[in-house]
Design a protein around this motif. Structure first.
Motif, PDB file in Angstrom:
ATOM      1  N   HIS A 190     -16.869  16.395  23.813  1.00 22.09           N
ATOM      2  CA  HIS A 190     -16.184  16.798  22.714  1.00 22.09           C
ATOM      3  C   HIS A 190     -15.894  17.509  23.149  1.00 22.09           C
ATOM      4  CE1 HIS A 190     -13.428  16.880  19.439  1.00 22.09           C
ATOM      5  NE2 HIS A 190     -13.080  15.613  19.751  1.00 22.09           N
ATOM      6  N   ALA A 191     -16.428  18.984  23.451  1.00 16.94           N
ATOM      7  CA  ALA A 191     -16.058  19.876  23.010  1.00 16.94           C
ATOM      8  C   ALA A 191     -15.374  20.039  25.026  1.00 16.94           C
ATOM      9  CB  ALA A 191     -16.852  20.862  22.580  1.00 16.94           C
ATOM     10  N   ASP A 192     -15.657  19.455  25.732  1.00 17.63           N
ATOM     11  CA  ASP A 192     -15.415  20.255  27.296  1.00 17.63           C
ATOM     12  C   ASP A 192     -14.265  19.354  27.708  1.00 17.63           C
ATOM     13  OD1 ASP A 192     -17.560  21.541  27.955  1.00 17.63           O
ATOM     14  OD2 ASP A 192     -18.840  19.076  28.187  1.00 17.63           O
TER      15      ASP A 192
ATOM     16  N   VAL B 274     -18.590   9.579  12.828  1.00 15.15           N
ATOM     17  CA  VAL B 274     -18.818   9.332  12.370  1.00 15.15           C
ATOM     18  C   VAL B 274     -19.244  11.016  12.053  1.00 15.15           C
ATOM     19  CG1 VAL B 274     -20.666   8.398  11.412  1.00 15.15           C
ATOM     20  CG2 VAL B 274     -19.641   7.278  12.575  1.00 15.15           C
ATOM     21  N   LYS B 275     -19.318  11.329  13.240  1.00 15.17           N
ATOM     22  CA  LYS B 275     -20.037  13.138  13.062  1.00 15.17           C
ATOM     23  C   LYS B 275     -18.708  14.075  12.788  1.00 15.17           C
ATOM     24  CE  LYS B 275     -24.389  12.706  13.190  1.00 15.17           C
ATOM     25  NZ  LYS B 275     -25.211  12.572  12.607  1.00 15.17           N
ATOM     26  N   GLY B 276     -17.542  12.990  12.059  1.00 15.33           N
ATOM     27  CA  GLY B 276     -16.194  14.184  12.556  1.00 15.33           C
ATOM     28  C   GLY B 276     -15.976  14.712  13.540  1.00 15.33           C
ATOM     29  N   ARG B 277     -16.530  14.552  15.040  1.00 15.39           N
ATOM     30  CA  ARG B 277     -14.904  14.508  15.956  1.00 15.39           C
ATOM     31  C   ARG B 277     -14.211  14.365  16.054  1.00 15.39           C
ATOM     32  NH1 ARG B 277     -20.692  14.807  17.698  1.00 15.39           N
ATOM     33  NH2 ARG B 277     -21.722  16.590  18.124  1.00 15.39           N
ATOM     34  N   SER B 278     -12.964  14.711  16.858  1.00 12.28           N
ATOM     35  CA  SER B 278     -11.904  14.170  16.884  1.00 12.28           C
ATOM     36  C   SER B 278     -11.674  13.029  17.559  1.00 12.28           C
ATOM     37  CB  SER B 278     -10.627  15.107  16.806  1.00 12.28           C
ATOM     38  OG  SER B 278     -10.633  15.561  17.463  1.00 12.28           O
ATOM     39  N   ILE B 279     -10.561  11.737  17.564  1.00 15.31           N
ATOM     40  CA  ILE B 279     -10.561  10.770  18.721  1.00 15.31           C
ATOM     41  C   ILE B 279      -9.052  11.156  18.905  1.00 15.31           C
ATOM     42  CG2 ILE B 279     -10.660   8.575  19.524  1.00 15.31           C
ATOM     43  CD1 ILE B 279     -13.499   8.256  17.574  1.00 15.31           C
ATOM     44  N   SER B 280      -8.568  11.319  20.308  1.00 12.48           N
ATOM     45  CA  SER B 280      -7.067  11.386  20.210  1.00 12.48           C
ATOM     46  C   SER B 280      -6.549  10.533  21.182  1.00 12.48           C
ATOM     47  CB  SER B 280      -7.264  12.843  20.960  1.00 12.48           C
ATOM     48  OG  SER B 280      -7.487  14.141  20.467  1.00 12.48           O
TER      49      SER B 280
ATOM     50  N   GLN C  20     -14.521   5.161  27.394  1.00 15.33           N
ATOM     51  CA  GLN C  20     -16.328   5.746  27.120  1.00 15.33           C
ATOM     52  C   GLN C  20     -16.231   5.690  25.375  1.00 15.33           C
ATOM     53  OE1 GLN C  20     -16.596  10.002  28.107  1.00 15.33           O
ATOM     54  NE2 GLN C  20     -19.210  10.144  27.788  1.00 15.33           N
ATOM     55  N   MET C  21     -16.122   3.130  25.499  1.00 19.16           N
ATOM     56  CA  MET C  21     -16.859   3.660  23.916  1.00 19.16           C
ATOM     57  C   MET C  21     -17.732   3.455  23.524  1.00 19.16           C
ATOM     58  SD  MET C  21     -14.448  -0.117  24.305  1.00 19.16           S
ATOM     59  CE  MET C  21     -14.602  -0.875  22.541  1.00 19.16           C
TER      60      MET C  21
ATOM     61  N   MET D  85      -3.090   6.519  26.156  1.00 20.12           N
ATOM     62  CA  MET D  85      -4.168   6.625  26.866  1.00 20.12           C
ATOM     63  C   MET D  85      -5.414   7.399  25.758  1.00 20.12           C
ATOM     64  SD  MET D  85      -2.774   8.282  30.328  1.00 20.12           S
ATOM     65  CE  MET D  85      -1.883   8.856  29.444  1.00 20.12           C
ATOM     66  N   ILE D  86      -6.967   6.903  25.402  1.00 22.95           N
ATOM     67  CA  ILE D  86      -7.688   7.498  24.806  1.00 22.95           C
ATOM     68  C   ILE D  86      -8.844   7.724  25.285  1.00 22.95           C
ATOM     69  CG2 ILE D  86      -8.639   7.134  22.074  1.00 22.95           C
ATOM     70  CD1 ILE D  86      -6.999   4.513  22.134  1.00 22.95           C
ATOM     71  N   PRO D  87      -9.011   8.583  25.779  1.00 21.79           N
ATOM     72  CA  PRO D  87     -10.587   9.118  26.334  1.00 21.79           C
ATOM     73  C   PRO D  87     -11.096   9.299  25.178  1.00 21.79           C
ATOM     74  CG  PRO D  87      -9.135  10.788  26.077  1.00 21.79           C
ATOM     75  CD  PRO D  87      -8.275   9.758  25.893  1.00 21.79           C
ATOM     76  N   MET D  88     -12.503   8.897  26.170  1.00 21.51           N
ATOM     77  CA  MET D  88     -13.744   9.515  24.633  1.00 21.51           C
ATOM     78  C   MET D  88     -13.325   8.841  23.448  1.00 21.51           C
ATOM     79  SD  MET D  88     -15.942  12.543  24.265  1.00 21.51           S
ATOM     80  CE  MET D  88     -17.076  13.238  26.307  1.00 21.51           C
ATOM     81  N   VAL D  89     -13.700   7.599  23.217  1.00 22.09           N
ATOM     82  CA  VAL D  89     -13.063   7.060  21.677  1.00 22.09           C
ATOM     83  C   VAL D  89     -15.023   7.006  21.325  1.00 22.09           C
ATOM     84  CG1 VAL D  89     -13.437   4.191  20.824  1.00 22.09           C
ATOM     85  CG2 VAL D  89     -11.883   5.065  23.089  1.00 22.09           C
ATOM     86  N   ASN D  90     -16.269   7.438  22.235  1.00 20.42           N
ATOM     87  CA  ASN D  90     -17.639   7.679  21.410  1.00 20.42           C
ATOM     88  C   ASN D  90     -18.021   8.201  21.308  1.00 20.42           C
ATOM     89  OD1 ASN D  90     -20.162   7.242  19.971  1.00 20.42           O
ATOM     90  ND2 ASN D  90     -20.578   5.336  21.415  1.00 20.42           N
ATOM     91  N   PRO D  91     -17.474  10.073  21.131  1.00 25.08           N
ATOM     92  CA  PRO D  91     -18.114  10.991  21.321  1.00 25.08           C
ATOM     93  C   PRO D  91     -19.332  11.334  20.514  1.00 25.08           C
ATOM     94  CG  PRO D  91     -16.270  11.006  19.263  1.00 25.08           C
ATOM     95  CD  PRO D  91     -15.768  10.266  19.923  1.00 25.08           C
ATOM     96  N   ASP D  92     -19.578  10.669  19.577  1.00 22.49           N
ATOM     97  CA  ASP D  92     -21.008  11.493  18.932  1.00 22.49           C
ATOM     98  C   ASP D  92     -21.855  10.470  20.100  1.00 22.49           C
ATOM     99  OD1 ASP D  92     -19.702  11.950  16.908  1.00 22.49           O
ATOM    100  OD2 ASP D  92     -20.102  10.671  15.385  1.00 22.49           O
TER     101      ASP D  92
END
Length: 385
Positions: A25-27, A48-54, A70-71, A107-114
């Motif tokens: 996510h940080a990348d 769940v861990k508080g990472r943003s989904i953009s 990336q579901m 476009m929603i990249p990385m639906v599941n960042p955790d």
């Protein structure tokens, strides 16, 4: 400008900071923040861990298209392809103008960042988000479900990775890409919504089969009532599933991402130009089916217990604790007549010496020697030579 011409310039818009499947996510957050004003960015919520989904919105056209990746946290190829697409959409060419005029993309990249953080399929609740449409116990599932309801897309691209053991029927080649218009009921009915997804896929296959002949299959369309693609199809969004499989000598899927990007772009061009309306569903159903006739490693002409057999060996790819790499655990998956199969690596054991034992459904633990030299060796499931 056709897809083949566009790919000749792929290096000019490939997102070069993403070089393997283990980015986090940080990348990707800085890459989203750096997008120019032609892109609209909105935070949809948090994992769940508080990472943003953009969500990234682009284009002024009438036809709304939603793309999400990336579901499953360990399925990163679609995300890489989306960032390549972002860079492509910054260019000034006729294809970009066509898309901008006729489509509005969400476009929603990385639906599941955790999941991506640990490089695991499931989220931090240990839930498979793509089996959470009905209950929506996961915040990520809620976000994705609400996004479709709010945006009301006509088309959707559901971006995934599949196991590298899928092959294309009658080719004995890996299914590097697989497509599907998901079913919306047990009967596998075809209404106007699903038909349009099939027609776009037929256009995609026509383009990509020229670039990846015999490496594209049709994914199994068994109905899954809990899955997002099946339910989005039911809700009226013509949904297109793309799966990234295997390709020889491409473990980090850097070659595959190029063809994955080309698949997405081909589908978007089909939608923007409405060329899919001239397609026929027969061309969709003529795409070869996926099957499983390949192994990771195949050994022919091996003498076991006095008979000559072939041995098929596969690995399970398991994440290391840091989520930045994986290890492979090899096991014996078949013994006998495998003359109808192929593999990423094939060995001929004729005139070879076997040290150790080979047991079906057990960890690979043996050495294969030729003229005294080890040509293949495993120790308790780990490949050593």
């Amino acid at each position: 400008m056709n897809i083949q011409t566009i790919l000749t310039n792929y290096s000019s818009f490939e997102e070069k900071t993403l070089t393997n499947r283990f980015f986090k996510h940080a990348d990707i957050t800085p890459l989203i923040d750096q997008l120019p004003a032609t892109f609209s960015i909105r935070t949809l919520g948090n994992s769940v861990k508080g990472r943003s989904i953009s969500a990234v919105k682009w284009g002024n056209g009438e036809t709304k298209v939603m793309l999400w990746s990336q579901m499953h946290g360990d399925e990163a190829t679609g995300t890489m392809a989306l960032f390549d697409l972002f860079n492509f959409l910054k260019l000034d060419n006729e294809t970009v103008k066509l898309l901008h005029k006729n489509c509005q993309l969400l476009m929603i990249p990385m639906v599941n960042p955790d999941g991506a953080a640990m490089f695991t399929r499931r989220n931090a609740q240990q839930i498979d988000i793509n089996r959470d449409f009905i209950q929506t116990a996961s915040p990520e599932g809620k976000i994705l479900k609400q996004s479709r309801a709010d945006f009301e897309p006509v088309f959707g691209f559901n971006l995934h990775d599949q196991t590298t053991l899928w092959s294309v029927d009658e080719t004995l080649k890996p299914a590097t890409l697989s497509y599907l218009a998901p079913a919306y009921d047990k009967a596998l009915s075809v209404d106007h919504t699903r038909e349009n997804a099939m027609l776009v896929i037929a256009d995609m296959f026509k383009e990509l089969d020229l670039l990846l002949p015999q490496h594209i299959g049709l994914f199994d369309d068994e109905y899954e009532p809990r899955a997002f693609g099946d339910n989005f199809q039911k809700a009226g969004t013509s949904t297109i599933l793309i799966e990234a499989g295997g390709y020889l000598n491409d473990p980090e899927k850097q070659q595959i991402r190029k063809y994955y990007f080309a698949s997405i772009l081909s589908g978007l061009i089909s939608i923007a130009s409405k060329s899919y309306e001239k397609q026929n569903t027969a061309n969709y159903f003529n795409i070869p089916q996926n099957n499983k006739q390949i192994f990771h490693i195949l050994i022919h002409n091996l003498v076991l217990d006095g008979i000559q057999v072939s041995v098929g060996i596969n690995y399970d790819e398991c994440p290391n604790i840091d989520g930045m790499s994986t290890y492979k655990s090899y096991s014996i998956q078949d013994i006998g007549d495998l003359s109808f199969c192929d593999a990423y690596e094939v060995y001929d054991a004729q005139h070879c010496e076997l040290k150790g034992s080979i047991k079906f459904n057990k960890a690979a633990d043996f050495e294969l020697l030729k003229e005294g030299q080890i040509i293949l060796a495993f120790k308790e499931g780990s490949l050593t030579v």
